[in-house]
Design a protein around this motif. Structure first.
Motif, PDB file in Angstrom:
ATOM      1  N   ARG A 126     -23.435 -82.290  26.109  1.00 25.91           N
ATOM      2  CA  ARG A 126     -22.406 -82.247  25.045  1.00 25.91           C
ATOM      3  C   ARG A 126     -21.749 -83.615  24.852  1.00 25.91           C
ATOM      4  N   SER A 171     -22.413 -68.425  20.178  1.00 25.23           N
ATOM      5  CA  SER A 171     -23.229 -69.446  19.497  1.00 25.23           C
ATOM      6  C   SER A 171     -24.269 -68.804  18.602  1.00 25.23           C
ATOM      7  N   ARG A 177     -27.953 -78.770  19.081  1.00 32.22           N
ATOM      8  CA  ARG A 177     -27.861 -79.067  17.644  1.00 32.22           C
ATOM      9  C   ARG A 177     -27.109 -80.397  17.487  1.00 32.22           C
ATOM     10  N   GLY A 178     -27.624 -81.236  16.590  1.00 30.70           N
ATOM     11  CA  GLY A 178     -26.972 -82.514  16.351  1.00 30.70           C
ATOM     12  C   GLY A 178     -26.200 -82.505  15.057  1.00 30.70           C
ATOM     13  N   ASP A 179     -25.436 -83.549  14.880  1.00 27.59           N
ATOM     14  CA  ASP A 179     -24.693 -83.613  13.610  1.00 27.59           C
ATOM     15  C   ASP A 179     -25.607 -84.088  12.488  1.00 27.59           C
ATOM     16  N   SER A 180     -25.126 -83.924  11.282  1.00 26.60           N
ATOM     17  CA  SER A 180     -25.982 -84.205  10.134  1.00 26.60           C
ATOM     18  C   SER A 180     -26.288 -85.689   9.997  1.00 26.60           C
ATOM     19  N   THR A 212     -27.183 -87.672  12.433  1.00 20.93           N
ATOM     20  CA  THR A 212     -28.092 -88.154  13.489  1.00 20.93           C
ATOM     21  C   THR A 212     -29.480 -87.582  13.258  1.00 20.93           C
ATOM     22  N   GLY A 241     -23.720 -87.628  18.894  1.00 19.24           N
ATOM     23  CA  GLY A 241     -24.475 -86.913  17.852  1.00 19.24           C
ATOM     24  C   GLY A 241     -24.655 -85.442  18.156  1.00 19.24           C
ATOM     25  N   VAL A 242     -24.404 -85.012  19.390  1.00 23.23           N
ATOM     26  CA  VAL A 242     -24.571 -83.602  19.750  1.00 23.23           C
ATOM     27  C   VAL A 242     -23.330 -82.829  19.320  1.00 23.23           C
ATOM     28  N   THR A 243     -23.558 -81.742  18.585  1.00 23.19           N
ATOM     29  CA  THR A 243     -22.424 -80.921  18.150  1.00 23.19           C
ATOM     30  C   THR A 243     -22.355 -79.601  18.902  1.00 23.19           C
ATOM     31  N   GLU A 244     -23.519 -79.132  19.405  1.00 22.13           N
ATOM     32  CA  GLU A 244     -23.506 -77.818  20.062  1.00 22.13           C
ATOM     33  C   GLU A 244     -24.644 -77.743  21.066  1.00 22.13           C
TER      34      GLU A 244
END
Lengths: 379, 234
Positions: A92, A128, A212-215, A217, A96-99
């Motif tokens: 975490r 989640s 899941r990464g952010d948009s 990345t 760039g990691v969101t979840e």
């Protein structure tokens, strides 16, 4: 079109059709023999297509960017993977990691009423959406003591929403039915990860971590950042992991399906050859006569090929109709059997059947070549 | 008879079946014959005298071991199967004792078949089949299947089929062998008329003495050899 009608109607006596129509029983048996072989091939292809769509559906359908597994683990379906749950906290912190969502996989017994079956039970984080299956009935929101079951498994055992179940002896209530979770030989069930850890007897453990990464990345960038952050782990981009899983499914199923499909083709070819050969022996005098009155070898070849292809066309039609009639019944009787026939598979079977028709004409053609017209004088 | 009138010429034709030794049979032995257009030649002899073998040789269905066979100025010796097949299709008609009609086809279609094989398309082949059927009294049987016909009718259909491509030579093997006397006489009369009216060479193999009065020449065969040639008096 010129005077006298269309070209096909002017060519001459439709001898192939007349010969076929004259012995309808034989033609019917030929069509049925080929048709059942076609049904077999269609079922095998539909099973393969079904596995591709349904059995890999859960892995392929995750809205994650990456899967993290134990080192040397490459796929979901045929591997073991154990990770420390705390790794999720480490991941975490990666930019760039969101979840990050853990999955704990168990293979255990599930009691549905009086019947016991074995299933892959996945412990997931109810909060989640990453690991949550696609639910077709009931709810996807799990609470402690609740379970989502693959719809085919539920249908097979007559389980309904609200029923009480037991997994590894622990009670659960069925709250949802999922799809894309049928791996043919086994099916998936979902429970909260805390319940799964209790069943396993280890609290700080996970099998896989979905990330899941952010948009902003890129997926590849995210995978590179995750790699090497924690020792003894493998990181896969979501499509790569889904393909790895598909290859495992293919590797296990394809040789079996291909073998049976080839056997089906051999049966169809044998039936076709045998019945055409028998028809030629029975009509030996007719073929001798054709040679005596001046039928060229090419005409005789076309005559036999036309009969063969007509039988194959009839067999394919019979087979497709029989498949369309039998597939829904099969789904009812054997819900775990995932059938999904693609147009490509249908085209492939038709093409293979045409090839069989051409091959099936070979031996009868050789037999006709050994018929001598002079033997008519002896009759 | 002048040479130009000969449809079939056999010169020192021999046909041997089987391997060398006791099983070898000389079915036809040094036969020389000229068979004219416009006449009916009867090949007579006992079973095994070589009648049918001679027909098969003239029809190009088997090849001679020695000698030459010329049909309509074309030597058959050395011809390949495609050429022999084409020759039978266009210049030779064959009539069998057992008729050998295709039971899956109607009378009309049986007559049409050789024409279609020769490339004649359907409206034309149907019209010609109708003409032949009318000539042989079969016009009301055109849509019948062969199994619905009498023996005499079947043989008339077989003759019509043999004439479909207007051949120069008709080969008939025991054409009356499966018929009663009346039907047999009618069939022979038809063949004789075909020979005379359409200048065909009609060659009949038979041991039926009733045919002899219709023949323009009778070739007697014995043990594969020509035992005599007679011209019946009328």
């Amino acid at each position: 079109m010129s005077a006298g009608g269309p070209r096909w109607a002017r060519r001459g006596v439709p001898l192939a059709h007349r010969l076929i129509a004259f012995d309808r029983m034989r033609f019917g048996i030929t069509i049925a023999g080929i048709g059942f072989a076609v049904v077999l091939m269609l079922f095998l292809l539909a099973l393969y297509d079904g596995v591709r769509v349904e059995s890999n559906g859960y892995v392929a359908g995750r809205p994650a960017d990456a899967w993290v597994a134990q080192d040397n683990t490459t796929n979901f379906i045929k591997s073991s993977s154990f990770l420390r749950a705390a790794i999720a906290d480490t991941l975490r912190t990666v930019p760039g990691v969101t979840e990050v969502s853990p999955i704990l996989r168990l293979i255990t017994t599930v009691d549905i009423g009086p019947r016991r079956t074995t299933a892959i039970v996945l412990g997931i984080d109810p909060a989640s959406s990453l690991a949550r299956p696609e639910v077709v009935e009931g709810t996807a929101q799990l609470q402690r003591g609740e379970m989502i079951l693959d719809r085919a498994l539920a249908q097979r055992h007559g389980a309904r929403i609200g029923d009480s179940l037991r997994a590894q002896g622990h009670p659960f209530r069925l709250v949802g039915l999922s799809r894309g979770t049928n791996a043919v030989l086994t099916q998936l069930a979902f429970i909260p990860i805390d319940d799964a850890r209790e069943l396993l007897g280890f609290r700080e453990v996970a099998s896989f971590l979905l990330v899941r990464g952010d948009s902003g990345t890129a997926r590849d960038t995210l995978v590179r950042r995750l790699e090497g952050r924690v020792a003894h782990t493998n990181v896969f981009a979501q499509p790569v992991f889904a393909e790895n899983n598909m290859q495992e499914l293919r590797g296990g199923l394809l040789p079996i399906l291909a073998t049976v499909a080839v056997l089906g083709g051999v049966v169809a070819l044998s039936v076709l050859t045998l019945l055409l050969y028998g028809a030629i022996l029975e009509r030996r005098e007719a073929y001798a006569l054709l040679k005596a009155i001046g039928a060229a070898d090419g005409y005789l070849a076309r005559l036999i090929l036309a009969q063969s292809l007509a039988a194959v066309a009839g067999g394919v039609l019979f087979g497709v109709l029989a498949y369309l009639g039998a597939a829904p019944i099969t789904r009812q009787v054997v819900p775990e059997m995932v059938l999904s026939l693609s147009p490509w598979s249908l085209t492939g079977v038709a093409a293979a059947a045409l090839l069989l028709g051409a091959l099936g004409a070979l031996v009868p053609l050789l037999r006709v070549a050994r018929i001598y017209p002079a033997e008519l004088f002896r009759a | 008879m002048s040479e130009r009138e000969m449809a079939v010429r056999l010169a020192h034709v021999t046909r041997v079946f089987g391997a060398v030794g006791e099983t070898q049979v000389r079915a036809v032995d040094d036969v020389t014959l000229d068979l004219p257009r416009g006449g009916l030649t009867l090949l007579m002899g006992a079973s095994g005298s070589g009648k049918t073998t001679l027909l098969s040789l003239i029809g190009g269905l088997i090849a001679p071991t020695a000698g030459s066979v010329v049909v309509e100025d074309m030597s058959l010796v050395g011809l390949g199967q495609p050429a022999l097949t084409a020759l039978r299709l266009r210049r030779i008609g064959i009539v069998f004792q057992a008729f050998h009609l295709i039971d899956a086809l109607s009378v009309r279609e049986n007559i049409e078949l050789p024409m279609n094989l020769a490339g004649v398309e359907r409206p034309e082949s149907q019209a010609r089949a109708l003409q032949l059927a009318e000539r042989f009294g079969l016009h009301d049987r055109l849509d019948f299947r062969p199994r619905a016909l009498s023996g005499g009718e079947k043989q008339r259909v077989a003759i019509a089929r043999a004439l479909a491509n207007d051949p120069a030579v008709i080969l008939a093997d025991e054409p009356t062998g499966s018929l009663d006397a009346r039907a047999g006489d009618a069939v022979i009369a038809l063949l004789h008329a075909e020979a005379r009216q359409h200048r065909r060479a009609v060659i009949v193999a038979s041991h039926d003495p009733r045919i002899a009065p219709f023949a323009d020449q009778v070739v007697r065969l014995a043990f594969g050899r020509v035992d005599g040639i007679e011209v019946p008096l009328r």
